[in-house]
Design a protein around this motif. Sequence first.
Motif, PDB file in Angstrom:
ATOM      1  N   GLY A 276     -13.645  28.766   0.123  1.00 31.56           N
ATOM      2  CA  GLY A 276     -14.413  29.406  -1.084  1.00 31.56           C
ATOM      3  C   GLY A 276     -15.789  29.400  -0.805  1.00 31.56           C
ATOM      4  N   TRP A 277     -16.213  29.566   0.603  1.00 31.09           N
ATOM      5  CA  TRP A 277     -17.577  29.787   0.864  1.00 31.09           C
ATOM      6  C   TRP A 277     -18.007  31.019   0.609  1.00 31.09           C
ATOM      7  N   PRO A 312     -26.085  32.146  -9.918  1.00 30.63           N
ATOM      8  CA  PRO A 312     -25.032  31.409 -10.782  1.00 30.63           C
ATOM      9  C   PRO A 312     -23.705  31.287  -9.777  1.00 30.63           C
ATOM     10  N   LYS A 313     -23.485  32.440  -9.200  1.00 30.98           N
ATOM     11  CA  LYS A 313     -22.066  32.321  -8.654  1.00 30.98           C
ATOM     12  C   LYS A 313     -21.988  31.242  -7.412  1.00 30.98           C
ATOM     13  N   CYS A 314     -23.152  30.814  -7.082  1.00 25.97           N
ATOM     14  CA  CYS A 314     -23.252  29.526  -6.166  1.00 25.97           C
ATOM     15  C   CYS A 314     -22.923  28.284  -6.822  1.00 25.97           C
ATOM     16  N   GLU A 315     -22.910  27.999  -8.015  1.00 25.45           N
ATOM     17  CA  GLU A 315     -22.950  26.818  -8.626  1.00 25.45           C
ATOM     18  C   GLU A 315     -21.438  26.282  -8.651  1.00 25.45           C
ATOM     19  N   SER A 316     -20.337  27.303  -8.734  1.00 27.84           N
ATOM     20  CA  SER A 316     -19.144  26.792  -8.495  1.00 27.84           C
ATOM     21  C   SER A 316     -18.609  26.702  -7.251  1.00 27.84           C
ATOM     22  N   ALA A 317     -19.379  27.467  -6.318  1.00 23.41           N
ATOM     23  CA  ALA A 317     -18.974  27.544  -5.019  1.00 23.41           C
ATOM     24  C   ALA A 317     -19.397  26.296  -4.132  1.00 23.41           C
ATOM     25  N   CYS A 320     -23.545  29.187  -0.285  1.00 28.23           N
ATOM     26  CA  CYS A 320     -23.657  30.804  -0.398  1.00 28.23           C
ATOM     27  C   CYS A 320     -24.301  31.076   1.006  1.00 28.23           C
TER      28      CYS A 320
END
Length: 532
Positions: A276-277, A312-317, A320
């Motif tokens: 998921g990285w 914000p996309k990195c918060e759940s991954a 990044c």
Amino acid sequence: MVERKNIPMAMGLFAMLVLFIASSSFVHASDEADDAIFYESFDEDFDSRWIVSEKEEYNGVWKHSKSEGHDDFGLLVSEPARKYAIVKELDAPVNLKEGTVVLQFETRLQSGLECGGAYIKYLQPQESGWKPKGFDNESPYSIMFGPDKCGATNKVHFIFRHKNPNTGKYVEHHLKFPPSVPSDKLSHVYTAILNDDNEVRILIDGEEKKKGNFLSSEDFEPSLIPSKTIPDPDDKKPEDWDERAKIPDPEAVKPEDWDEDAPLEIIDEEAEKPEGWLDDEPEEIDDPEATKPEDWDDEEDGLWEAPKIENPKCESAPGCGEWKRPTKRNPAYKGKWSAPYIDNPAYKGIWKPQEIPNPEYFELEKPDFEPIAAIGIEIWTMQDGILFDNVLIAKDDKIAESYRETTWKPKFNIEKEKQKAEEEKAAAESEGIAGYQKKAFGLLYKIADISFLSGQKDKIIEIIKKGEEQPNLTIGIIASVVIVFLTILFRLLFGGKKPVSSETFFMFIHINIMDAFFIHIRAHNQLSSSAG
């Protein structure tokens, strides 16, 4: 049977007897006061009785002045950053070798004391080499006693000078761990009681703060009685003397497989990129809500760039950007090789010179004090307003106690009550300000809840919380929030569509907080000037 008419006569005789006993006691108390060896109240001007040093460096001006808030006079240090020296010769020298001797005086630090002395020197007879008009720091004293404070120094000195009978040299002996100086601006009375049993007691305001023995090395530094032996100054350490308890093993050899160049950490080749990285997503992106300020000029201000925020996309991954293998500790790392230590067969211990008899050693049962022939005040101070009063030398601590009760305590009680009233007034004013600030911030929280401010609510709340941590900026915080409120309301009423940007919002906040800060400084300076 006794006739009734004789009863009043008997009662009268009894009353006269009681009055006689009471008056006898009163006269006795007065007699004790009269038994003082020396007493200076400074009720009259000191010019005809005290001699001011004519040494050039002692240019501080002494004044005969009232203590603030009293009709009682004292000897006043009138100017800051000066050296002062003044002396009063006694009618006859005071013998310190027999019986009890009490030294007592009052000081009041009317301007406080950050750096300076307020002590008294009890001087030896002039035959020891000094003159009243030439009184200075070198004039020999028997005892120095009183408060001194500057930098790390904060203590009530008690120092006595004693002549070594073998060498003829005078040595200053300082009381260890003396009490500290009271940190207020009230009158305080300092008492030193020298008893016949070698004991000295230091009292401040009649309360014992320190007790010591003149012959004890635990109470005075250096000790009055020198040590019996001293290290031989001519004794030298032999050249072959080895003080090393451990030495490197001379027979040890570095192992062949010892790699000194191996790094401490290496890349973990077994690590795998987490599932998921997001390789193609940056860790930070431009703030999509940020807009270029209307008054931004590219030519003057440069090319405008939106501020960065966390993606914000990195918060759940799990992460990044470009993934790199982490490092781990290198199992082959050993560092620089050194031989192990072993017991030193040539070790002889830590060398010390041999002890020899101390030529300065002597024995005595009591200190051989020099007599007191004069009282001198020789000080340097950065503060003015130091007031000396009620200088006393007596043979009985009860006399000193009676002087404290009659000359010092009434003044102290008045000053204490005045200080208490001022503190209560200041506390009430502070409480009033705190109440005003609490109400003000409560109102600001209500303003932040208004619906058309919802876009800026988080920022307003953040500013209000900062204001609560720094109450002196309350006015600036209120002004800032009110300006933002009125600006947004104005735009809504008159057709403005563009919301207030973050940059504009914080500009309002910054300007008004700075205005409040300077208003606060100006108000503080005005209050200080009024108080002065």
